[in-house]
Design a protein around this motif. Structure first.
Motif, PDB file in Angstrom:
ATOM      1  N   MET A  83       2.600 -15.198   6.010  1.00  0.00           N
ATOM      2  CA  MET A  83       1.249 -14.752   6.350  1.00  0.00           C
ATOM      3  C   MET A  83       1.277 -13.477   7.183  1.00  0.00           C
ATOM      4  SD  MET A  83      -0.498 -18.463   7.110  1.00  0.00           S
ATOM      5  CE  MET A  83      -1.911 -17.799   7.915  1.00  0.00           C
ATOM      6  N   ALA A  84       2.222 -13.373   8.110  1.00  0.00           N
ATOM      7  CA  ALA A  84       2.333 -12.168   8.933  1.00  0.00           C
ATOM      8  C   ALA A  84       2.683 -10.966   8.067  1.00  0.00           C
ATOM      9  CB  ALA A  84       3.395 -12.364  10.014  1.00  0.00           C
ATOM     10  N   GLY A  85       3.589 -11.151   7.113  1.00  0.00           N
ATOM     11  CA  GLY A  85       3.954 -10.059   6.212  1.00  0.00           C
ATOM     12  C   GLY A  85       2.773  -9.596   5.376  1.00  0.00           C
ATOM     13  N   ASN A  86       1.974 -10.550   4.896  1.00  0.00           N
ATOM     14  CA  ASN A  86       0.794 -10.188   4.101  1.00  0.00           C
ATOM     15  C   ASN A  86      -0.229  -9.427   4.942  1.00  0.00           C
ATOM     16  OD1 ASN A  86       1.882 -11.435   1.872  1.00  0.00           O
ATOM     17  ND2 ASN A  86       0.780 -13.351   2.182  1.00  0.00           N
ATOM     18  N   THR A  87      -0.429  -9.851   6.179  1.00  0.00           N
ATOM     19  CA  THR A  87      -1.378  -9.172   7.058  1.00  0.00           C
ATOM     20  C   THR A  87      -0.907  -7.763   7.384  1.00  0.00           C
ATOM     21  OG1 THR A  87      -1.999 -11.297   8.015  1.00  0.00           O
ATOM     22  CG2 THR A  87      -2.592  -9.333   9.261  1.00  0.00           C
ATOM     23  N   ILE A  88       0.383  -7.604   7.627  1.00  0.00           N
ATOM     24  CA  ILE A  88       0.937  -6.273   7.912  1.00  0.00           C
ATOM     25  C   ILE A  88       0.767  -5.365   6.703  1.00  0.00           C
ATOM     26  CG2 ILE A  88       3.084  -5.011   8.364  1.00  0.00           C
ATOM     27  CD1 ILE A  88       3.928  -7.446  10.091  1.00  0.00           C
ATOM     28  N   LYS A  92      -1.300  -1.616   6.679  1.00  0.00           N
ATOM     29  CA  LYS A  92      -0.338  -0.522   6.727  1.00  0.00           C
ATOM     30  C   LYS A  92      -1.016   0.835   6.608  1.00  0.00           C
ATOM     31  CE  LYS A  92       0.686  -0.765   1.822  1.00  0.00           C
ATOM     32  NZ  LYS A  92       1.637  -1.163   0.834  1.00  0.00           N
ATOM     33  N   ASP A  93      -0.328   1.829   7.108  1.00  0.00           N
ATOM     34  CA  ASP A  93      -0.801   3.209   7.059  1.00  0.00           C
ATOM     35  C   ASP A  93      -0.421   3.785   5.702  1.00  0.00           C
ATOM     36  OD1 ASP A  93      -1.661   5.750   7.576  1.00  0.00           O
ATOM     37  OD2 ASP A  93      -0.048   6.240   8.988  1.00  0.00           O
ATOM     38  N   THR A  94      -1.424   4.055   4.857  1.00  0.00           N
ATOM     39  CA  THR A  94      -1.137   4.530   3.505  1.00  0.00           C
ATOM     40  C   THR A  94      -0.649   5.970   3.489  1.00  0.00           C
ATOM     41  OG1 THR A  94      -3.473   5.127   3.230  1.00  0.00           O
ATOM     42  CG2 THR A  94      -2.769   2.961   2.443  1.00  0.00           C
ATOM     43  N   ALA A  96       1.631   7.183   5.519  1.00  0.00           N
ATOM     44  CA  ALA A  96       3.048   7.231   5.880  1.00  0.00           C
ATOM     45  C   ALA A  96       3.897   7.088   4.619  1.00  0.00           C
ATOM     46  CB  ALA A  96       3.378   6.115   6.866  1.00  0.00           C
ATOM     47  N   SER A  97       5.114   7.592   4.688  1.00  0.00           N
ATOM     48  CA  SER A  97       6.016   7.491   3.544  1.00  0.00           C
ATOM     49  C   SER A  97       6.441   6.024   3.354  1.00  0.00           C
ATOM     50  CB  SER A  97       7.255   8.363   3.769  1.00  0.00           C
ATOM     51  OG  SER A  97       8.049   7.813   4.791  1.00  0.00           O
ATOM     52  N   PRO A  98       6.857   5.659   2.144  1.00  0.00           N
ATOM     53  CA  PRO A  98       7.274   4.265   1.906  1.00  0.00           C
ATOM     54  C   PRO A  98       8.410   3.814   2.825  1.00  0.00           C
ATOM     55  CG  PRO A  98       7.005   5.411  -0.189  1.00  0.00           C
ATOM     56  CD  PRO A  98       6.841   6.428   0.901  1.00  0.00           C
ATOM     57  N   ASP A  99       9.346   4.727   3.140  1.00  0.00           N
ATOM     58  CA  ASP A  99      10.434   4.362   4.053  1.00  0.00           C
ATOM     59  C   ASP A  99       9.906   4.058   5.444  1.00  0.00           C
ATOM     60  OD1 ASP A  99      12.330   4.659   2.069  1.00  0.00           O
ATOM     61  OD2 ASP A  99      12.752   6.764   2.585  1.00  0.00           O
ATOM     62  N   ASP A 100       8.948   4.860   5.919  1.00  0.00           N
ATOM     63  CA  ASP A 100       8.351   4.615   7.224  1.00  0.00           C
ATOM     64  C   ASP A 100       7.579   3.294   7.237  1.00  0.00           C
ATOM     65  OD1 ASP A 100       9.358   6.879   8.396  1.00  0.00           O
ATOM     66  OD2 ASP A 100       7.539   8.096   8.057  1.00  0.00           O
ATOM     67  N   GLN A 101       6.892   2.997   6.130  1.00  0.00           N
ATOM     68  CA  GLN A 101       6.144   1.744   6.057  1.00  0.00           C
ATOM     69  C   GLN A 101       7.081   0.540   6.156  1.00  0.00           C
ATOM     70  OE1 GLN A 101       3.829   1.842   2.465  1.00  0.00           O
ATOM     71  NE2 GLN A 101       2.505   3.514   3.184  1.00  0.00           N
ATOM     72  N   VAL A 102       8.199   0.605   5.456  1.00  0.00           N
ATOM     73  CA  VAL A 102       9.169  -0.496   5.504  1.00  0.00           C
ATOM     74  C   VAL A 102       9.761  -0.619   6.903  1.00  0.00           C
ATOM     75  CG1 VAL A 102      11.416  -1.263   4.633  1.00  0.00           C
ATOM     76  CG2 VAL A 102       9.710  -0.371   3.049  1.00  0.00           C
ATOM     77  N   SER A 103      10.081   0.524   7.518  1.00  0.00           N
ATOM     78  CA  SER A 103      10.659   0.512   8.862  1.00  0.00           C
ATOM     79  C   SER A 103       9.685  -0.075   9.873  1.00  0.00           C
ATOM     80  CB  SER A 103      11.038   1.939   9.260  1.00  0.00           C
ATOM     81  OG  SER A 103      11.434   1.981  10.599  1.00  0.00           O
ATOM     82  N   ARG A 104       8.421   0.302   9.773  1.00  0.00           N
ATOM     83  CA  ARG A 104       7.403  -0.209  10.707  1.00  0.00           C
ATOM     84  C   ARG A 104       7.204  -1.715  10.525  1.00  0.00           C
ATOM     85  NH1 ARG A 104       2.897   4.618  10.050  1.00  0.00           N
ATOM     86  NH2 ARG A 104       4.190   6.261  10.957  1.00  0.00           N
TER      87      ARG A 104
END
Length: 126
Positions: A83-88, A92-94, A96-104
């Motif tokens: 559930m936390a992963g789905n909420t994050i 998410k900030d669209t 930001a780059s995909p790598d930054d999104q995964v890192s965050r």
């Protein structure tokens, strides 16, 4: 007076046979028994010594290990993580780059570094 009859079967003493496999009696060194008990204590369902020996033999023979019984606490913690992963993902900030999104997302799920050593569900990092 009645005549005694023999029916041909004599009642056996003791517990009746279960017929569930072969009983094997062996002597084990104390160190081996202690190691088996320690292994059994480390399992989630803490099997009895005989069940632990059966599982270890199956592992040694290369058979599949029976699935561990999952507790409701494990299931609920897995559900909470999901559930936390789905909420994050929804927040998410669209831009930001995909790598930054995964890192965050990884940083949010792991938690701040100050609290990572306190968590009970993860071993201490060295």
């Amino acid at each position: 007076m009645k005549a005694a009859r023999k029916n041909g079967t004599k009642k056996q003493r003791g517990r009746p046979a279960t017929g569930q496999g072969v009983q094997i009696g062996t002597r084990w060194p104390e160190r081996t028994v202690a190691a088996i008990d320690a292994w059994a204590g480390a399992q989630d369902d803490e099997p009895a010594r005989s069940e632990a020996i059966r599982r270890l033999v199956e592992i040694g023979l290369g058979k599949s290990v029976p699935a561990k019984v999952t507790s409701s606490a494990e299931a609920s913690s897995e559900r909470a993580r999901e559930m936390a992963g789905n909420t994050i993902d929804k927040l998410k900030d669209t831009k930001a780059s995909p790598d930054d999104q995964v890192s965050r997302k990884r940083r949010l799920v792991k938690g701040p570094e100050e609290f990572q050593n306190i968590r009970r569900d993860r071993p201490n990092r060295k």
